[in-house]
Scaffold this motif. Structure first.
Motif, PDB file in Angstrom:
ATOM      1  N   VAL A 121     -29.445  49.304 -62.580  1.00 22.38           N
ATOM      2  CA  VAL A 121     -28.052  49.545 -62.218  1.00 22.38           C
ATOM      3  C   VAL A 121     -27.835  51.052 -62.177  1.00 22.38           C
ATOM      4  CG1 VAL A 121     -25.651  49.241 -62.896  1.00 22.38           C
ATOM      5  CG2 VAL A 121     -27.279  47.388 -63.244  1.00 22.38           C
ATOM      6  N   GLU A 122     -27.391  51.540 -61.035  1.00 13.00           N
ATOM      7  CA  GLU A 122     -27.157  52.965 -60.873  1.00 13.00           C
ATOM      8  C   GLU A 122     -25.677  53.260 -61.118  1.00 13.00           C
ATOM      9  OE1 GLU A 122     -28.663  54.536 -57.232  1.00 13.00           O
ATOM     10  OE2 GLU A 122     -30.445  53.254 -57.262  1.00 13.00           O
ATOM     11  N   ILE A 123     -25.401  54.103 -62.101  1.00 17.09           N
ATOM     12  CA  ILE A 123     -24.035  54.475 -62.435  1.00 17.09           C
ATOM     13  C   ILE A 123     -23.824  55.940 -62.053  1.00 17.09           C
ATOM     14  CG2 ILE A 123     -22.323  54.693 -64.255  1.00 17.09           C
ATOM     15  CD1 ILE A 123     -23.121  51.829 -63.664  1.00 17.09           C
ATOM     16  N   ASP A 124     -22.799  56.180 -61.269  1.00 12.09           N
ATOM     17  CA  ASP A 124     -22.443  57.529 -60.849  1.00 12.09           C
ATOM     18  C   ASP A 124     -21.300  58.007 -61.738  1.00 12.09           C
ATOM     19  OD1 ASP A 124     -22.104  59.888 -59.579  1.00 12.09           O
ATOM     20  OD2 ASP A 124     -21.558  59.074 -57.625  1.00 12.09           O
ATOM     21  N   TYR A 125     -21.607  58.827 -62.732  1.00  4.82           N
ATOM     22  CA  TYR A 125     -20.610  59.252 -63.712  1.00  4.82           C
ATOM     23  C   TYR A 125     -19.648  60.263 -63.107  1.00  4.82           C
ATOM     24  CZ  TYR A 125     -23.788  56.911 -66.889  1.00  4.82           C
ATOM     25  OH  TYR A 125     -24.566  55.969 -67.501  1.00  4.82           O
ATOM     26  N   GLN A 126     -18.355  60.048 -63.375  1.00  3.69           N
ATOM     27  CA  GLN A 126     -17.303  60.869 -62.808  1.00  3.69           C
ATOM     28  C   GLN A 126     -16.584  61.664 -63.895  1.00  3.69           C
ATOM     29  OE1 GLN A 126     -16.637  60.735 -59.206  1.00  3.69           O
ATOM     30  NE2 GLN A 126     -18.677  59.910 -59.545  1.00  3.69           N
ATOM     31  N   ASN A 127     -15.880  62.693 -63.467  1.00  8.10           N
ATOM     32  CA  ASN A 127     -15.027  63.454 -64.368  1.00  8.10           C
ATOM     33  C   ASN A 127     -13.602  62.913 -64.262  1.00  8.10           C
ATOM     34  OD1 ASN A 127     -17.065  65.279 -65.232  1.00  8.10           O
ATOM     35  ND2 ASN A 127     -16.829  66.447 -63.342  1.00  8.10           N
ATOM     36  N   TRP A 128     -13.160  62.254 -65.329  1.00 13.58           N
ATOM     37  CA  TRP A 128     -11.849  61.632 -65.322  1.00 13.58           C
ATOM     38  C   TRP A 128     -10.855  62.461 -66.119  1.00 13.58           C
ATOM     39  CZ3 TRP A 128     -11.752  57.749 -61.952  1.00 13.58           C
ATOM     40  CH2 TRP A 128     -12.922  57.016 -61.723  1.00 13.58           C
ATOM     41  N   SER A 129      -9.612  62.511 -65.657  1.00 10.44           N
ATOM     42  CA  SER A 129      -8.581  63.249 -66.381  1.00 10.44           C
ATOM     43  C   SER A 129      -8.279  62.593 -67.723  1.00 10.44           C
ATOM     44  CB  SER A 129      -7.292  63.320 -65.547  1.00 10.44           C
ATOM     45  OG  SER A 129      -6.745  62.023 -65.336  1.00 10.44           O
ATOM     46  N   PHE A 130      -8.514  61.282 -67.843  1.00 10.23           N
ATOM     47  CA  PHE A 130      -8.194  60.564 -69.080  1.00 10.23           C
ATOM     48  C   PHE A 130      -9.362  60.534 -70.065  1.00 10.23           C
ATOM     49  CE2 PHE A 130      -9.069  57.615 -65.560  1.00 10.23           C
ATOM     50  CZ  PHE A 130     -10.233  57.005 -66.000  1.00 10.23           C
ATOM     51  N   ALA A 131     -10.409  61.291 -69.800  1.00 13.90           N
ATOM     52  CA  ALA A 131     -11.556  61.332 -70.706  1.00 13.90           C
ATOM     53  C   ALA A 131     -11.276  62.290 -71.872  1.00 13.90           C
ATOM     54  CB  ALA A 131     -12.806  61.776 -69.958  1.00 13.90           C
ATOM     55  N   GLY A 132     -11.955  62.061 -72.985  1.00 13.30           N
ATOM     56  CA  GLY A 132     -11.856  62.964 -74.118  1.00 13.30           C
ATOM     57  C   GLY A 132     -10.623  62.743 -74.978  1.00 13.30           C
ATOM     58  N   PRO A 133     -10.551  63.447 -76.113  1.00 19.26           N
ATOM     59  CA  PRO A 133      -9.440  63.229 -77.060  1.00 19.26           C
ATOM     60  C   PRO A 133      -8.087  63.673 -76.535  1.00 19.26           C
ATOM     61  CG  PRO A 133     -10.773  65.114 -77.728  1.00 19.26           C
ATOM     62  CD  PRO A 133     -11.499  64.459 -76.593  1.00 19.26           C
ATOM     63  N   PHE A 134      -8.053  64.537 -75.529  1.00 19.01           N
ATOM     64  CA  PHE A 134      -6.782  65.014 -74.978  1.00 19.01           C
ATOM     65  C   PHE A 134      -6.560  64.495 -73.557  1.00 19.01           C
ATOM     66  CE2 PHE A 134      -8.493  68.294 -77.866  1.00 19.01           C
ATOM     67  CZ  PHE A 134      -7.537  68.222 -78.858  1.00 19.01           C
TER      68      PHE A 134
END
Length: 279
Positions: A30-43
């Motif tokens: 399974v190939e997953i293309d990781y994205q940069n999401w605004s809702f990622a991380g503690p903030f």
């Protein structure tokens, strides 16, 4: 002694299962293309423009097959959501027809939806949904961003504890929507299915490629590409699955600050109370 041996055996079995399960998932192609999401991380926070674009993709492209049964129209205008006004949410709701009743004669009737209603399913039941989709059942979008998050396997799930990576669901949805391609040479695709290198249940999927360039009009200047459509609808599905994400992260940050301050107060209180006591 026998009790101790049984306990050791049980712990070993649990450990073996915990190691084997991620290993099986990690071995899947399974190939997953990781994205940069605004809702990622503690903030992290939701991008309102992205949520509105994602809702547009759902409404114009996905709602004919997929339900959103756990989301009410009023949620579109609530804090932490896509940022629609109450009047805009009412207009959106009025475009849907829901079943209500019974009336004074005991009959069910249809009416335009209101803010208190949830998004109606496009099909009356699962059998009708399968009959319209060659036997495949289109999943409900409400919790899909959480339910279809693939296992990361060892040692990734250990690193995720420290990096706070929790976006494997949206990453998978994006990868699936952009993962359609021609099958490798010599591979035969069954009739009625399509090759997708990111599909968790195998490489053949019954859903046809749902997104095409310039198929949905964006009015905010965002390029109308398959990648942007997929990213926006994945973000919208993440909000549908976790509408209070922003509040959760704000409360979590405040709790951590409180615990740090409280721990410091306890330390200095202990030092003061025991300063004259020999150790």
């Amino acid at each position: 002694m026998s009790t101790m041996i049984n306990m050791v055996r049980s712990l070993a079995a649990v450990a073996a299962l915990a190691i084997a399960t991620p290993a099986l998932a990690a071995g899947a192609k399974v190939e997953i293309d990781y994205q940069n999401w605004s809702f990622a991380g503690p903030f992290g926070y939701y991008d309102r423009g992205q949520l509105q674009r994602g809702f547009k993709v759902f409404q114009e492209n996905c709602s004919a097959c997929h339900a959103l049964s756990r989301v009410a129209f009023r949620n579109l205008a609530e804090d932490g959501g896509p940022g629609f006004t109450e009047d805009q949410a009412k207009v959106i709701a009025a475009d849907y027809i829901v079943e209500d009743g019974p009336d004074d004669f005991g009959d069910m009737f249809e009416r335009p939806a209101i803010l208190a209603d949830r998004f109606p399913s496009p099909f009356p039941n699962e059998q009708a949904a399968r009959a319209s989709n060659n036997g495949a059942y289109p999943p409900d979008f409400s919790l899909l961003a959480k339910a279809r998050a693939p296992q990361r396997g060892f040692p990734n799930f250990v690193f995720d504890i420290f990096t706070q990576y929790q976006e494997n669901g949206p990453d998978y949805i994006y990868s699936l929507l952009t993962g359609y391609e021609e099958p490798p040479e010599g591979m035969e695709v069954p009739d009625g299915q399509y090759y997708n290198h990111s599909f968790l249940a195998g490489q053949f999927i019954s859903m046809a490629p749902p997104l095409y360039e310039d198929s949905i009009e964006y009015t905010d200047g965002t390029p109308m590409t398959v990648e942007n459509y997929a990213r926006d609808v994945a973000a919208f599905m993440m909000w549908a699955a976790e509408p209070h994400l922003e509040d959760r992260k704000k409360i979590g940050f405040r709790v951590m600050i409180f615990l740090i301050v409280f721990a410091g107060m306890l330390y200095f209180t202990k030092k003061k109370l025991w300063r004259n006591v020999e150790h």
